[in-house]
Write an enzyme that holds these catalytic residues in place. Structure first.
Site, PDB file in Angstrom:
ATOM      1  N   ASP A  50      -5.503   6.501  10.009  1.00  0.00           N
ATOM      2  CA  ASP A  50      -5.603   7.950   9.803  1.00  0.00           C
ATOM      3  C   ASP A  50      -6.893   8.507  10.381  1.00  0.00           C
ATOM      4  O   ASP A  50      -6.890   9.513  11.100  1.00  0.00           O
ATOM      5  CB  ASP A  50      -5.569   8.269   8.308  1.00  0.00           C
ATOM      6  N   GLN A  51      -7.999   7.876  10.038  1.00  0.00           N
ATOM      7  CA  GLN A  51      -9.290   8.464  10.354  1.00  0.00           C
ATOM      8  C   GLN A  51      -9.617   8.401  11.838  1.00  0.00           C
ATOM      9  O   GLN A  51     -10.442   9.180  12.319  1.00  0.00           O
ATOM     10  CB  GLN A  51     -10.388   7.775   9.527  1.00  0.00           C
ATOM     11  N   GLY A  87      -6.785   8.039  14.275  1.00  0.00           N
ATOM     12  CA  GLY A  87      -5.632   8.644  14.933  1.00  0.00           C
ATOM     13  C   GLY A  87      -5.460  10.126  14.680  1.00  0.00           C
ATOM     14  O   GLY A  87      -4.817  10.816  15.466  1.00  0.00           O
ATOM     15  N   ASN A  88      -6.020  10.639  13.599  1.00  0.00           N
ATOM     16  CA  ASN A  88      -5.901  12.072  13.339  1.00  0.00           C
ATOM     17  C   ASN A  88      -6.982  12.892  14.046  1.00  0.00           C
ATOM     18  O   ASN A  88      -7.060  14.110  13.856  1.00  0.00           O
ATOM     19  CB  ASN A  88      -5.922  12.345  11.830  1.00  0.00           C
ATOM     20  N   ASP A 123     -13.141   9.095  -0.117  1.00  0.00           N
ATOM     21  CA  ASP A 123     -14.438   9.706  -0.404  1.00  0.00           C
ATOM     22  C   ASP A 123     -15.567   8.937   0.268  1.00  0.00           C
ATOM     23  O   ASP A 123     -16.462   9.517   0.891  1.00  0.00           O
ATOM     24  CB  ASP A 123     -14.685   9.735  -1.913  1.00  0.00           C
ATOM     25  N   ASP A 144       1.785   4.920   0.445  1.00  0.00           N
ATOM     26  CA  ASP A 144       1.260   6.038   1.216  1.00  0.00           C
ATOM     27  C   ASP A 144       1.335   7.349   0.432  1.00  0.00           C
ATOM     28  O   ASP A 144       2.369   7.679  -0.157  1.00  0.00           O
ATOM     29  CB  ASP A 144       2.068   6.161   2.523  1.00  0.00           C
ATOM     30  N   HIS A 184     -15.394   6.844   2.814  1.00  0.00           N
ATOM     31  CA  HIS A 184     -15.304   6.981   4.267  1.00  0.00           C
ATOM     32  C   HIS A 184     -15.848   8.316   4.722  1.00  0.00           C
ATOM     33  O   HIS A 184     -16.626   8.412   5.685  1.00  0.00           O
ATOM     34  CB  HIS A 184     -13.863   6.840   4.751  1.00  0.00           C
ATOM     35  N   ARG A 241       0.878  -1.161   0.000  1.00  0.00           N
ATOM     36  CA  ARG A 241       0.000   0.000   0.000  1.00  0.00           C
ATOM     37  C   ARG A 241       0.921   1.218   0.000  1.00  0.00           C
ATOM     38  O   ARG A 241       1.735   1.389   0.895  1.00  0.00           O
ATOM     39  CB  ARG A 241      -0.896  -0.022   1.233  1.00  0.00           C
ATOM     40  N   GLU A 270      -2.763   5.190  -1.867  1.00  0.00           N
ATOM     41  CA  GLU A 270      -3.465   6.279  -1.202  1.00  0.00           C
ATOM     42  C   GLU A 270      -3.174   7.519  -2.039  1.00  0.00           C
ATOM     43  O   GLU A 270      -2.017   7.896  -2.201  1.00  0.00           O
ATOM     44  CB  GLU A 270      -2.968   6.494   0.229  1.00  0.00           C
TER      45      GLU A 270
END
Length: 597
Positions: free
Chosen positions: A381-382, A384-385, A312, A259, A314, A257, A292
């Site tokens: 990301d979604q 932890g950010n 998008d 990044d 998510h 994957r 990504e």
């Protein structure tokens, strides 16, 4: 594609014969380079064309070494295959050919069978810790685990995106052989292993390339992490392509994957890398390449890459589940249901549409197979950010989250879940590092300043409560309660995952090759009905209502309904009404009434 000169050298210390190792360093800004061995021996490296320094030495695997630049600076090998301890320690010679693979005939699995479980290796106890979870993940219905980046980073705790030695597995997680043992064991359980790799920047601590190889960077172009990597240089391009090939062939990862490729300032590097990987892959072996990419460049998904993470999808679902519309969610605040419909009917939401900055983003994507998109409700990301790393289990009504999870696991897009999702974990996943001194202070302050624009963090005292990324307590608090999984395994969330993944394997996967987007109808606020045509001609339909109130809908005959998110005891209230907080999964035979609509 740029006309690049051929590069024949492999970066780093490579075993080229019995007890013989070749050391190669690209150091165009150096005037002299030596190999320094831990036993005190030194070896002068020969200066060759195009900035290369090369030497060969009789030494065993396990030999520790450094490079000495200009009789002054001692540095680790930037292509170190392993480190003694940290990024500032000595590098170690590794013999990749010596590992005794048990699953040597493993060929992988086709992409349409992908069901991905993202994990942070450190929080799971290192490579050996991850291995302990493989049996339960197989039983759950997972077909692939995805490791957050494992390249050597400063300290013992990090998300992994601050790696500075991309060829070396993080020493705190285990040895190269322990990583191979994890992959070997995963293959024994029928699980693929994907690695998240970072080719858009180097971390801030332990990167010495600016001292002897400034050509790695283009100071005229900048990314959020500093000067962009200059992929126009063949030696730089080879550094990263060689890294990808190492993970795929020396370690036998099943996929990568990539990044944030939108931060890669070379338009042809990705295509070049994909071609090299595909050319090196023997017939019959399955290798998955995922992106990504904020630019939503659909053309790349027809040029060697299998899929893209679909932010998008998510983002639209997150707004519908939580009502949050700040920061990047602002792009999904208007006509959110319509945006979700576009995602389910065409892949990307932004396909050249103008975002909140007034910029056009994306390319048309409806012609692609639905499996070209990796869908998720949560990922590192979604969660932890967020300032405090809350999960959806704390942010969304449970029945709505059950309905959204049904869409995730039953959609023809490839589902990805984050560790702990399967039992509705309540533990946060926070941002953590293990920096020291001024860098630690800068990261701590920078983390808190990120949230100044959010209404909930206008108060400095509120921002001060955001966890310190460098505190060990922040890391410890982010570990899901894996030790309590036995208590959860018969709970409603695990049961939901098992049922849906069994349905996916039995009823959906066989029809995914050749599947196409068909149609989507907006039923009302937070409610849609989406249809896909499977490879055998049948229609796969998901009717989703994330609103608490029922909506009018033209539902399929009950005999076609395979799953109701409310549970097996629930029944349809009426053939023309979709209840609140409900997702229905149906399969309509190709010759059934209404299948052609």
């Amino acid at each position: 594609m740029a006309d690049l000169q051929p590069v024949t050298k492999t970066h780093g210390a490579i075993r080229v014969g019995d007890n013989l190792t070749r050391f190669a360093l690209w150091a165009p800004d150096a005037t002299a380079v030596q190999v320094l061995f831990d036993d005190g021996e030194t070896l002068a490296m020969n200066a060759e064309a195009d900035g290369w320094y090369v030497a060969e030495a009789q030494c065993d695997a396990g030999t520790a070494y450094r490079y000495k630049i200009n009789d002054d600076l001692e540095v680790p090998d930037p292509a170190s295959r392993a480190q003694q301890s940290d990024v500032h320690s000595a590098s170690v010679v590794v013999d990749h050919a010596s590992y005794p693979w048990r699953q040597a005939q493993w060929q992988g699995r086709p992409w349409h069978e992908a069901v991905i479980y993202e994990v942070h290796v450190g929080l799971m106890g290192g490579f050996e810790g991850v291995m302990k979870h493989l049996p339960r993940l197989e039983a759950l219905g997972i077909t692939a685990i995805e490791l957050m980046p494992i390249a050597e980073f400063p300290g013992d705790r990090n998300w992994g995106y601050d790696g500075v030695l991309p060829y070396a597995p993080e020493h705190a997680y285990g040895t190269p052989d322990q990583l191979k043992a994890l992959i070997d064991k995963a293959h024994e359980h029928g699980l693929m292993v994907i690695l998240d790799v970072v080719y858009n920047h180097f971390g801030p601590d332990g990167n010495f390339l600016h001292a002897y190889a400034k050509g790695f960077f283009n100071e005229d172009k900048h990314t959020p992490w500093g000067a962009a990597i200059d992929f126009s240089k063949p030696q730089v391009r080879e550094f990263f392509i060689g890294n990808a090939l190492m993970w795929l062939f020396d370690y036998r990862f099943d996929g990568l994957r990539f990044d944030a490729v939108h931060a890669i300032e070379s338009p042809d590097f990705l295509q070049d890398m994909a071609k090299r990987i595909r050319k090196a892959t023997p017939a019959g072996r399955h290798i998955w390449l995922n992106l990504e990419n904020e630019h939503n460049e659909a053309h790349l998904l027809q040029q060697g890459f299998d899929a893209q993470w679909n932010d998008d999808g998510h983002n639209a679902l997150h707004v519908l589940l939580t009502g949050e519309t700040e920061a990047y969610y602002e792009d999904y605040a208007q006509d959110t249901t319509g945006k979700l419909a576009r995602c389910l009917g065409e892949g990307f939401v932004y396909q050249g549409h103008v975002n909140r900055h007034g910029e056009k983003r994306g390319e048309p994507s409806g012609h692609l197979n639905p499996t070209s998109f990796v869908l998720f409700l949560q990922n590192h990301d979604q969660i932890g950010n967020r300032a405090f790393g809350e999960r959806l289990s704390q942010l969304s009504p449970e029945p709505a989250l059950r309905a959204a999870t049904t869409l995730l696991l039953a959609s023809p897009m490839v589902p990805l879940m984050f560790m702990g999702d399967e039992w509705g974990a309540s533990e946060p996943f926070q941002f953590f590092t293990s920096f020291h001194g001024e860098l630690a202070e800068a990261v701590r302050n920078g983390r808190r300043s990120e949230f100044k624009a959010f209404s909930a963090f206008q108060d400095p005292e509120r921002r001060a409560k955001i966890p310190d990324p460098n505190a060990k307590a922040t890391f410890d608090a982010s570990r899901p309660a894996f030790d309590q999984f036995d208590q959860h395994q018969r709970g409603p969330w695990v049961e939901l995952y098992v049922q849906l993944l069994s349905l996916r394997r039995r009823d959906l996967m066989p029809g995914l090759p050749g599947a196409v987007f068909k149609s989507v109808t907006v039923l009302g606020e937070k409610a849609v009905s989406a249809r896909w045509k499977l490879g055998d001609g049948s229609i796969w339909q998901i009717d989703l209502n994330l609103n608490e109130h029922p909506v009018a809908a033209t539902l399929p005959f009950e005999t076609y309904v395979l799953f109701d998110s409310r549970g097996s005891a629930a029944s349809l209230e009426a053939s023309d009404t979709l209840p609140g907080y409900t997702a229905l999964v149906s399969r309509i035979p190709a010759d059934a009434p209404g299948a052609s609509q």
